[in-house]
Design a protein around this motif. Structure first.
Motif, mmCIF file in Angstrom:
data_model
loop_
_atom_site.group_PDB
_atom_site.id
_atom_site.type_symbol
_atom_site.label_atom_id
_atom_site.label_comp_id
_atom_site.label_asym_id
_atom_site.label_seq_id
_atom_site.Cartn_x
_atom_site.Cartn_y
_atom_site.Cartn_z
ATOM 1 N N UNK A 25 44.445 90.988 15.720
ATOM 2 C CA UNK A 25 45.575 90.599 15.957
ATOM 3 C C UNK A 25 45.702 89.832 17.513
ATOM 4 N N UNK A 26 46.458 88.692 17.460
ATOM 5 C CA UNK A 26 46.637 87.839 18.793
ATOM 6 C C UNK A 26 47.921 87.733 19.075
ATOM 7 N N UNK A 27 48.161 87.998 20.327
ATOM 8 C CA UNK A 27 49.422 87.766 21.068
ATOM 9 C C UNK A 27 49.253 86.676 22.020
ATOM 10 N N UNK A 28 50.541 85.835 21.824
ATOM 11 C CA UNK A 28 50.430 84.860 22.828
ATOM 12 C C UNK A 28 51.580 84.802 23.797
ATOM 13 N N UNK A 29 51.857 84.739 25.191
ATOM 14 C CA UNK A 29 52.934 85.025 26.098
ATOM 15 C C UNK A 29 53.138 83.767 26.685
ATOM 16 N N UNK A 30 54.168 83.053 26.619
ATOM 17 C CA UNK A 30 54.760 81.941 27.407
ATOM 18 C C UNK A 30 55.340 82.460 28.616
ATOM 19 N N UNK A 31 55.050 82.003 29.769
ATOM 20 C CA UNK A 31 55.640 82.445 31.001
ATOM 21 C C UNK A 31 56.283 81.249 31.777
ATOM 22 N N UNK B 106 46.888 96.794 14.428
ATOM 23 C CA UNK B 106 47.540 96.096 13.163
ATOM 24 C C UNK B 106 48.906 96.065 12.836
ATOM 25 N N UNK B 107 49.588 97.053 13.866
ATOM 26 C CA UNK B 107 51.125 97.336 13.781
ATOM 27 C C UNK B 107 51.752 96.127 14.644
ATOM 28 N N UNK B 108 52.265 95.359 14.033
ATOM 29 C CA UNK B 108 52.997 94.041 14.647
ATOM 30 C C UNK B 108 54.062 94.599 15.586
ATOM 31 N N UNK B 109 54.836 95.373 15.326
ATOM 32 C CA UNK B 109 56.025 95.984 16.080
ATOM 33 C C UNK B 109 55.288 96.611 17.341
ATOM 34 N N UNK B 110 54.309 97.600 17.007
ATOM 35 C CA UNK B 110 53.855 98.284 18.039
ATOM 36 C C UNK B 110 53.022 97.310 19.304
ATOM 37 N N UNK B 111 52.343 96.391 18.591
ATOM 38 C CA UNK B 111 51.783 95.338 19.529
ATOM 39 C C UNK B 111 52.596 94.595 20.389
ATOM 40 N N UNK B 112 53.940 94.249 19.824
ATOM 41 C CA UNK B 112 54.797 93.292 20.548
ATOM 42 C C UNK B 112 55.569 94.408 21.855
ATOM 43 N N UNK B 113 55.765 95.613 21.363
ATOM 44 C CA UNK B 113 56.158 96.658 22.391
ATOM 45 C C UNK B 113 55.104 96.864 23.610
ATOM 46 N N UNK C 210 59.207 89.289 36.449
ATOM 47 C CA UNK C 210 60.499 88.981 35.845
ATOM 48 C C UNK C 210 61.673 88.878 37.115
ATOM 49 N N UNK C 211 61.391 89.177 38.247
ATOM 50 C CA UNK C 211 62.484 88.565 39.121
ATOM 51 C C UNK C 211 62.891 87.027 39.225
ATOM 52 N N UNK C 212 61.729 86.199 38.795
ATOM 53 C CA UNK C 212 61.935 84.923 38.762
ATOM 54 C C UNK C 212 61.252 84.011 37.602
ATOM 55 N N UNK C 213 60.913 84.734 36.864
ATOM 56 C CA UNK C 213 60.070 84.414 35.333
ATOM 57 C C UNK C 213 60.720 85.058 34.479
ATOM 58 N N UNK C 214 60.728 84.220 33.162
ATOM 59 C CA UNK C 214 61.123 84.579 31.860
ATOM 60 C C UNK C 214 59.848 84.560 30.947
ATOM 61 N N UNK C 215 59.824 85.284 29.848
ATOM 62 C CA UNK C 215 58.674 85.085 29.151
ATOM 63 C C UNK C 215 59.119 85.364 27.758
ATOM 64 N N UNK C 216 58.340 84.689 26.674
ATOM 65 C CA UNK C 216 58.439 84.983 25.235
ATOM 66 C C UNK C 216 57.112 85.564 24.630
ATOM 67 N N UNK C 217 57.193 86.050 23.528
ATOM 68 C CA UNK C 217 56.012 86.700 23.144
ATOM 69 C C UNK C 217 55.947 86.045 21.740
ATOM 70 N N UNK C 218 54.716 85.872 21.315
ATOM 71 C CA UNK C 218 54.410 85.591 19.918
ATOM 72 C C UNK C 218 53.192 86.435 19.237
ATOM 73 N N UNK C 219 53.585 87.056 18.072
ATOM 74 C CA UNK C 219 52.260 87.768 17.852
ATOM 75 C C UNK C 219 52.047 87.376 16.409
ATOM 76 N N UNK C 220 50.585 87.101 16.092
ATOM 77 C CA UNK C 220 50.190 86.368 15.008
ATOM 78 C C UNK C 220 49.040 87.424 14.284
#
Length: 79
Positions: free
Chosen positions: A1-7, A49-56, A69-79
């Protein structure tokens, strides 16, 4: 499983690197660029392989290391 984080820097936080890119683009003839915000993308290969666990788990990584997290925001994509 792949995760992509945009900061990205949060709105209202000065982005001198983005401003330098905007300025350089103007000198290269791209005068229509009014603002640039620069960020980073982090790609992770995950064993689970558990998408919810991977995102957490990735969210915890972001909170502890990958994003300030003081000055940055992020989004997570799980594929």
């Amino acid at each position: 499983m792949k995760a992509r984080v945009h900061v990205m820097l949060k709105d209202g936080v000065l982005d001198p690197q983005g401003e330098a890119v905007r300025h350089a683009l103007g000198h290269l003839g791209f005068g229509g660029v009014e603002a640039v915000r620069q960020g980073k993308v982090i790609e992770l290969d995950l064993a689970g392989t558990d998408k919810a666990a991977a995102e957490a788990e990735v969210r915890e990584m972001c909170e502890k290391l990958l994003a300030n997290t003081v000055i940055e925001k992020y989004t997570i994509e799980i594929a």
